[in-house]
Design an enzyme around this catalytic site. Structure first.
Site, PDB file in Angstrom:
ATOM      1  N   HIS A  82       0.854  -1.185   0.000  1.00  0.00           N
ATOM      2  CA  HIS A  82       0.000   0.000   0.000  1.00  0.00           C
ATOM      3  C   HIS A  82       0.889   1.234   0.000  1.00  0.00           C
ATOM      4  O   HIS A  82       1.827   1.333   0.793  1.00  0.00           O
ATOM      5  CB  HIS A  82      -0.897   0.022   1.246  1.00  0.00           C
ATOM      6  CG  HIS A  82      -1.749   1.239   1.316  1.00  0.00           C
ATOM      7  ND1 HIS A  82      -2.938   1.342   0.645  1.00  0.00           N
ATOM      8  CD2 HIS A  82      -1.558   2.434   1.946  1.00  0.00           C
ATOM      9  CE1 HIS A  82      -3.458   2.541   0.860  1.00  0.00           C
ATOM     10  NE2 HIS A  82      -2.642   3.216   1.654  1.00  0.00           N
ATOM     11  N   ASP A 161     -15.141   2.670   7.742  1.00  0.00           N
ATOM     12  CA  ASP A 161     -14.081   3.605   7.349  1.00  0.00           C
ATOM     13  C   ASP A 161     -14.579   4.542   6.252  1.00  0.00           C
ATOM     14  O   ASP A 161     -14.304   5.740   6.288  1.00  0.00           O
ATOM     15  CB  ASP A 161     -12.835   2.854   6.865  1.00  0.00           C
ATOM     16  CG  ASP A 161     -11.831   3.834   6.279  1.00  0.00           C
ATOM     17  OD1 ASP A 161     -11.364   4.693   7.033  1.00  0.00           O
ATOM     18  OD2 ASP A 161     -11.570   3.781   5.061  1.00  0.00           O
ATOM     19  N   ARG A 168     -14.717  12.840   8.160  1.00  0.00           N
ATOM     20  CA  ARG A 168     -13.447  13.499   8.511  1.00  0.00           C
ATOM     21  C   ARG A 168     -13.076  14.540   7.463  1.00  0.00           C
ATOM     22  O   ARG A 168     -12.549  15.600   7.775  1.00  0.00           O
ATOM     23  CB  ARG A 168     -12.334  12.444   8.628  1.00  0.00           C
ATOM     24  CG  ARG A 168     -12.429  11.603   9.897  1.00  0.00           C
ATOM     25  CD  ARG A 168     -11.532  10.386   9.806  1.00  0.00           C
ATOM     26  NE  ARG A 168     -10.156  10.729   9.538  1.00  0.00           N
ATOM     27  CZ  ARG A 168      -9.303   9.942   8.855  1.00  0.00           C
ATOM     28  NH1 ARG A 168      -9.684   8.772   8.388  1.00  0.00           N
ATOM     29  NH2 ARG A 168      -8.064  10.337   8.662  1.00  0.00           N
ATOM     30  N   SER A 183      -7.597   3.760   9.303  1.00  0.00           N
ATOM     31  CA  SER A 183      -8.339   3.786   8.058  1.00  0.00           C
ATOM     32  C   SER A 183      -7.643   2.907   7.005  1.00  0.00           C
ATOM     33  O   SER A 183      -8.267   2.046   6.366  1.00  0.00           O
ATOM     34  CB  SER A 183      -8.419   5.250   7.579  1.00  0.00           C
ATOM     35  OG  SER A 183      -8.825   5.350   6.256  1.00  0.00           O
ATOM     36  N   LYS A 187      -8.756  -1.448   5.840  1.00  0.00           N
ATOM     37  CA  LYS A 187      -9.055  -1.897   4.470  1.00  0.00           C
ATOM     38  C   LYS A 187      -8.119  -3.031   4.058  1.00  0.00           C
ATOM     39  O   LYS A 187      -8.525  -3.970   3.373  1.00  0.00           O
ATOM     40  CB  LYS A 187      -8.948  -0.718   3.496  1.00  0.00           C
ATOM     41  CG  LYS A 187     -10.143   0.232   3.633  1.00  0.00           C
ATOM     42  CD  LYS A 187     -10.012   1.463   2.769  1.00  0.00           C
ATOM     43  CE  LYS A 187      -9.032   2.431   3.353  1.00  0.00           C
ATOM     44  NZ  LYS A 187      -9.255   3.837   3.131  1.00  0.00           N
TER      45      LYS A 187
HETATM   46  N1  URA Z   1      -5.856   7.094   3.089  1.00  0.00           N
HETATM   47  C1  URA Z   1      -6.822   6.404   3.714  1.00  0.00           C
HETATM   48  O1  URA Z   1      -7.237   5.345   3.245  1.00  0.00           O
HETATM   49  N2  URA Z   1      -7.324   6.913   4.859  1.00  0.00           N
HETATM   50  C2  URA Z   1      -6.896   8.052   5.425  1.00  0.00           C
HETATM   51  O2  URA Z   1      -7.372   8.434   6.475  1.00  0.00           O
HETATM   52  C3  URA Z   1      -5.883   8.766   4.764  1.00  0.00           C
HETATM   53  C4  URA Z   1      -5.381   8.243   3.598  1.00  0.00           C
END
Ligand code: URA
Length: 434
Positions: A82, A161, A168, A183, A187
């Site tokens: 990621h 999320d 947010r 977050s 995932k």
């Molecule tokens: N990428 C994400 O998936 N979440 C965040 O909070 C910031 C960047």
């Protein structure tokens, strides 16, 4: 349990229990907790932080708020990567085939770009016919049969999320390290990763502008992975200047293919080998990163990575001939190269300004869901530290409309700074967190 008590506890600097976090995440996901209460809670977290234990509980609760993919029957170890996002970051396009061609299956779910930061799906969608909307079943079958798949999120992964991130975004609570870490990791966990290589970008073109914050985010994500029984490593890598030379979707696909042909920019090639070597180590195909690098280099030099990329494109309905016929990728109507007006050392190529200029050309979106132009973008011809002679090409703009071409020229020129004194090249990697 009452949500007001949870908000007040966090406001006063207390540590939430597992039960309180689960209550909050479940209530917010199913709509029993109102947005204004979740927003107050997120602000309390932003101001008071979270302990590693709380952050892990939040991550797991968000991961479990929707479908969780189990890949243990499909591959021995599901290794994911990621990137926290940047400009010219086409790493997945090369690293996926590189690692799969080395014998470690890669099943990757990626996203579209937002703002100046590009997205892997947009890049792959420049290839005529390439599908990024595979169902979970198609994802699993292709991973099992070919060892390589690259698609968008097919199921409802970590819906808590998705909902919290949207809130947010409009309440000034994005830049909280525990909220960002949970977050991202929720995932990854929901997508079935057993091991994760995190490419944490640092610099003016990244979420984390300074090394201190990037290090904290990296440490937090690695700690969450460990506490959740996953293996992880984080690479802190530069995002002050674009990665490689190409910025813009089809231009980046071209550069990724050239890299797999052994003709890629040195910085980008090196970055891909670095990420691949860690993936091969975490995936237990290499005893250490050194061995991982040798295996990955072999997959690159032998042309096997490129074969895997061609197979990936064909498996997902794309035109595999683009690999050998780069002219089949979308091409912009206008292509103009600007030369340096004077000699000097290149001191900076401001990654965010380059990314923003590419978005204005149409390569990215300023709002979710906007359509994009795959053909446009920017090629920078140098890296920070290079000596550039007057008259040498500095950058090339690929544009579909003349007025946009002209404003991009001004913006990209303003993103370049020069010095008469020698300038050191920027490091590629600032540190590794294990
Ligand atoms: N990428 C994400 O998936 N979440 C965040 O909070 C910031 C960047």
């Amino acid at each position: 349990m009452r949500v007001i008590d949870i908000i007040e506890k966090k406001r006063d600097g207390g540590e939430l229990t597992r039960e309180e976090i689960i209550f909050f995440v479940e209530g917010f996901t199913n709509g029993e907790i109102a947005d204004y209460q979740a927003a107050a809670w997120a602000m309390a977290v932003l101001l008071n932080g979270m302990t590693p234990g709380e952050t892990t509980e939040l991550t797991l609760a968000m991961a479990e708020s929707g479908d969780v993919i189990d890949l243990s029957q499909v591959v021995p170890i599901a290794v994911d990567k990621h990137s926290t996002g940047g400009v010219g970051d086409k790493t997945t396009l090369v690293v996926g085939p590189l690692v799969a061609a080395s014998g470690l299956p890669v099943g990757k779910m990626s996203g579209h770009g937002l703002g100046f930061s590009g997205g892997t799906l947009d890049k792959m969608e420049s290839i005529p016919g390439f599908r990024t909307d595979l169902s979970t079943q198609e994802f699993i079958e292709q991973l099992r049969s070919t060892g390589l798949v690259l698609t968008g999120q097919s199921v409802d992964l970590a819906p808590a999320d998705g909902k919290l991130y949207a809130l947010r975004d409009v309440t000034g609570t994005v830049p909280s390290i525990p909220l960002i870490a949970s977050s991202i990791m929720s995932k990854k966990i929901a997508a079935g990763a057993h091991a994760i290589v995190l490419d944490v970008k640092v610099g003016v073109g990244a979420f984390m502008r300074n090394l201190e914050n990037a290090q904290e985010l990296a440490e937090m994500m690695v700690s969450i992975a460990k506490q959740a029984g996953r293996r992880a490593v984080a690479i802190l890598s530069d995002m002050n200047q674009p990665l490689g030379y190409a910025v813009g979707n089809a231009l980046e696909v071209r550069e990724a293919i050239e890299t797999m042909q052994g003709l890629g920019p040195p910085d980008f090639t090196e970055h891909c080998l670095e990420i691949a070597s860690h993936m091969l180590h975490l995936g237990q195909l290499a005893k250490d990163e050194g061995e991982g690098r040798k295996i990955a280099k072999n997959a690159l030099d032998s042309g096997r990575a490129l074969d895997y990329f061609r197979m990936l494109v064909q498996s997902q309905g794309g035109d595999g001939s683009v690999v050998d016929r780069l002219d089949r990728l979308p091409q912009a109507k206008y292509q103009e190269t600007i030369s340096a007006s004077h000699d000097g050392y290149l001191q900076g190529i401001h990654a965010r300004k380059i990314g923003e200029a590419a978005v204005k050309l149409g390569a990215g979106r300023s709002k979710k869901g906007e359509s994009i132009d795959h053909s446009v973008g920017i090629i920078v011809h140098h890296k920070v530290g290079n000596w550039v002679e007057a008259g040498e090409p500095l950058f090339t703009i690929h544009a579909s409309k003349e007025p946009l071409l002209n404003s991009a020229i001004k913006e990209v020129l303003a993103a370049h700074t020069f010095s008469d004194d020698k300038v050191d090249p920027l490091p590629l990697v600032y540190g590794i967190v294990k």
